[in-house]
Structure formats: C-alpha cells, structure tokens
Design a protein around this motif. Sequence first.
Motif, PDB file in Angstrom:
ATOM      1  N   LEU A 246       0.883  -1.188   0.120  1.00 49.57           N
ATOM      2  CA  LEU A 246       0.091  -0.083   0.065  1.00 49.57           C
ATOM      3  C   LEU A 246       0.756   1.277   0.008  1.00 49.57           C
ATOM      4  CD1 LEU A 246      -3.018  -0.597   2.459  1.00 49.57           C
ATOM      5  CD2 LEU A 246      -3.017  -0.321   0.037  1.00 49.57           C
ATOM      6  N   VAL A 247       1.898   1.327   0.763  1.00 47.42           N
ATOM      7  CA  VAL A 247       2.855   2.312   0.899  1.00 47.42           C
ATOM      8  C   VAL A 247       3.556   2.401  -0.678  1.00 47.42           C
ATOM      9  CG1 VAL A 247       4.863   3.344   2.046  1.00 47.42           C
ATOM     10  CG2 VAL A 247       2.883   2.126   3.232  1.00 47.42           C
ATOM     11  N   PHE A 248       4.254   1.392  -0.908  1.00 50.65           N
ATOM     12  CA  PHE A 248       5.103   1.502  -1.997  1.00 50.65           C
ATOM     13  C   PHE A 248       4.349   1.722  -3.465  1.00 50.65           C
ATOM     14  CE2 PHE A 248       7.958  -0.868   0.989  1.00 50.65           C
ATOM     15  CZ  PHE A 248       8.982   0.234   1.227  1.00 50.65           C
ATOM     16  N   ALA A 249       3.355   1.110  -3.689  1.00 54.77           N
ATOM     17  CA  ALA A 249       2.682   1.173  -4.739  1.00 54.77           C
ATOM     18  C   ALA A 249       2.345   2.285  -5.363  1.00 54.77           C
ATOM     19  CB  ALA A 249       1.159   0.362  -4.659  1.00 54.77           C
ATOM     20  N   PRO A 250       1.869   3.304  -4.713  1.00 52.37           N
ATOM     21  CA  PRO A 250       1.839   4.946  -5.279  1.00 52.37           C
ATOM     22  C   PRO A 250       3.236   5.551  -5.444  1.00 52.37           C
ATOM     23  CG  PRO A 250       1.019   4.600  -2.989  1.00 52.37           C
ATOM     24  CD  PRO A 250       1.311   3.278  -3.352  1.00 52.37           C
ATOM     25  N   LEU A 251       3.874   4.985  -4.703  1.00 52.07           N
ATOM     26  CA  LEU A 251       5.322   5.664  -5.053  1.00 52.07           C
ATOM     27  C   LEU A 251       5.974   5.278  -6.171  1.00 52.07           C
ATOM     28  CD1 LEU A 251       8.009   7.391  -3.950  1.00 52.07           C
ATOM     29  CD2 LEU A 251       8.661   5.083  -2.651  1.00 52.07           C
ATOM     30  N   VAL A 252       5.793   3.877  -6.304  1.00 56.60           N
ATOM     31  CA  VAL A 252       6.482   3.281  -7.744  1.00 56.60           C
ATOM     32  C   VAL A 252       5.602   3.772  -8.890  1.00 56.60           C
ATOM     33  CG1 VAL A 252       6.429   1.037  -9.092  1.00 56.60           C
ATOM     34  CG2 VAL A 252       7.185   1.034  -6.654  1.00 56.60           C
ATOM     35  N   GLY A 253       4.215   4.139  -8.488  1.00 56.00           N
ATOM     36  CA  GLY A 253       3.395   4.626  -9.743  1.00 56.00           C
ATOM     37  C   GLY A 253       3.934   6.151 -10.303  1.00 56.00           C
ATOM     38  N   ALA A 254       4.282   6.799  -9.224  1.00 58.64           N
ATOM     39  CA  ALA A 254       4.876   7.973  -9.502  1.00 58.64           C
ATOM     40  C   ALA A 254       6.269   7.956 -10.182  1.00 58.64           C
ATOM     41  CB  ALA A 254       5.134   9.021  -8.203  1.00 58.64           C
ATOM     42  N   LEU A 255       7.056   6.999  -9.404  1.00 56.50           N
ATOM     43  CA  LEU A 255       8.388   6.895 -10.162  1.00 56.50           C
ATOM     44  C   LEU A 255       8.476   6.315 -11.381  1.00 56.50           C
ATOM     45  CD1 LEU A 255      10.433   5.737  -7.156  1.00 56.50           C
ATOM     46  CD2 LEU A 255      10.779   7.868  -8.240  1.00 56.50           C
ATOM     47  N   SER A 256       7.415   5.782 -11.973  1.00 57.29           N
ATOM     48  CA  SER A 256       7.315   5.170 -13.197  1.00 57.29           C
ATOM     49  C   SER A 256       7.355   6.056 -14.226  1.00 57.29           C
ATOM     50  CB  SER A 256       6.183   4.012 -13.434  1.00 57.29           C
ATOM     51  OG  SER A 256       4.841   4.772 -13.383  1.00 57.29           O
TER      52      SER A 256
END
Length: 386
Positions: A246-256
């Motif tokens: 839950l924490v890392f998924a939006p971060l990865v989405g932004a980094l992508s």
Amino acid sequence: MTRPLRLLQATTFVSTMDRFAMPPMLIITARSLGVPLAAVVQTASVYFLAYGLMQPIWGLLSERLGRVRTLRITLAAAGVAAAGSAAVTTVTQLGVARALAGAAFSAAIPASLIYVGDTVSRERRQTEVTNLMVGVALGTALASAGAGLLAVAVSWRAAFLVSAVCALTLSFLLRRLPSPATGRRGGGGFRRLFRSRAALLVLLLAFVEGGVLLGALTLLPPAIESTGVSAALAGAVTAVYGLAVLVFAPLVGALSRRWPAWRLIACGATAAVAACALAAVSQRAAVAAAVAVLIGLAWAAMHSSLQTWATEVLPVARSAVVSGFAGCLFAGSALSSALLAAPASAGRYSAGFAALALAAVPLGVLATVSRARLSTPAVTVGGGND
C-alpha cells in the motif's frame, strides 16, 4: 481511479484475500484435520497450480464471452467453491475444494489487467496497474491478519466463508462495469505469443518470480509460527507485506513516470534477494516483519513493472500474454510450494529461504538487463490505445 477501475480493484482484492487466507492457517488446519503439515501445504500448492493452469483458458474465453461476463461467472463459481472449502472433513476434500476455488478465482487479476490494457493509454498504464495492486495489498493484509485471528477465535473455516460471501457479492456488483470491445486484436493470440521471444522471456520471468515471491509469502507464516508464536501473530506479521505494498505502490506509480522500468525492476529484485536472505537468517517475528516489508517493495517495484511489460510486449496478443503471465506466475508458485513442503514439515525453514534467495539473483539480473535492452514495445498491429 475511475469508478469502473474501482470495481476492478475490488476484484483483485477479493481474489487475493482468498489466496492469502490459507498460509496463516496451515498449522491450525493440519491439526484440525489430523494430518501432517506437508499434506496441507500441498493443498495450497494445488490451489496455486489450478490458479496458474486456468489463466490461458480464461484468457481465451474472455475473448468470446467478454471480460466482464467472464469475471462475473468465475466469481460466482469461486464463491461456491470457497463455501465448499469451509465444509470439508478431510484433507483430500480440502485439496479438491481449493483447486476449484483457485481455478475460478484465477480469472480475476488477468482479466482486470487485460481490461486496463484495452482501455488505458500506455502513458497511464503502469500507474493504473499499481492502483490495482492496492486491491492486492488490501486483500493480502486483511487475509494475512484476519484469517489467523478467525482461525484462533472461531475456526479456520470462517475465512473461507468470508471469501465466499465477498465473491458472490462482487459477481453481482460487476454488472455495472462497462464491457470493452473484444476480438479487435485478431485471432491466433497464443500462436503469436509462442513466436515472440520477448513475450516468452516475460513469461519465464513471471514463472521464476512466482516461485520466489509467492513461495516466500507462503512459507513465511508457518516459519514465524515455528518460533513459538500464535497463528494470529504470524498472520499479523505477514500482513505487514500488504501494508508495505500500500505504501510502495503509489510511490512506484509516481516513479514510473520518471524512471525507466529496468531501474524499478532492479530495485525490486534487490529487495527480493535481501528479504529471502534475511528470512534464512532468522524467522522471529520482528525480523519477519522486515522481511515482509522487503517483499512488499519487491512486489510493488519488480512485479508491477513485469506486469506492465506483459500488457505491452505484444499488444496484438495481449490476452494471451497477460493470461500466460499470470499462469506462469502461479505455476512457479505451485512448484515452489511443492518443493518447500518437505523442508517446512521438517522445520528447515532457513534452507528453504536460502534457496529462494539464490533463485532471486538470476531473476533480478535477467529481468533488469532484458528490460533495459527491450525497452521499446513491440509494434502494434491492432490499433487501440497503443
């Protein structure tokens, strides 16, 4: 996310909740049925195998029946099979019921991914894929913590009843989901898949990743319990994985949107190696919580990147590639669970995690290098959002 994609997120939630309900209850279920732990671990392996083998079949059927109709039919069947899992009296019956549930629930995630691939532009696709992973994370966290608590406070059968009710309810609610056009990519999807080296490589990576990440998650709850803690605590620690996603998924989405996919894969692979190596050193609850966080990072960074790659590596045969990807992922998980059953039954959890750490190294190297070299997707033949 738009409302239709929220329904898809709920679909991934229910499917994942059923899949992760069993690991925290393995030891309690074995005691209740009066069988060795290895026998119940094998029923989890059967679930993953059925989950994997049915993916290509649902992919083909969704072309004929439609994505949404396929989801509704399979969720209804999954609800019945999950209810049956709660009514078994022998480990053989449990294996059959879980196989049927796995076969039915297997349509959920690949159909959702194909839907996203058909309706979302490439620029937004990884963001929406990571949004779907929020449903996966919530399902994992709730099942990991809730199933253990239910098993201790009520019965291990209660968790399967929850899955049944949720699946049947969602089958009804999905009537609101608009159906995208199907069949516009042309026929012969699997023939095209088998002629594409890049697509076959993605499937190979999915197979190994399933063995490593899902194998580690299946092994983690009983490994924690082996240190003397309760099933409820072991499940709660494993639930940290879902919170981490839950924490890392939006971060990865932004980094992508700023990082190349190979860099995200490299980060996720590094986390996978570290997680399995750490679990090989100690299975105590505090250490296992850190392991769960690292697996969550690996899933959010590496798995979402490989999933997105599957939706775009061969757009003309997207259904075949995505369903094949999911099938290989869970076939790898099934093989891993089967191979780890004997060490787990003997209490040799460190050896099992060490083997997974070793397997994660070539996975990370091959996935990172290959994605960097094959950064340009295949040429689209069928039009659409690509």
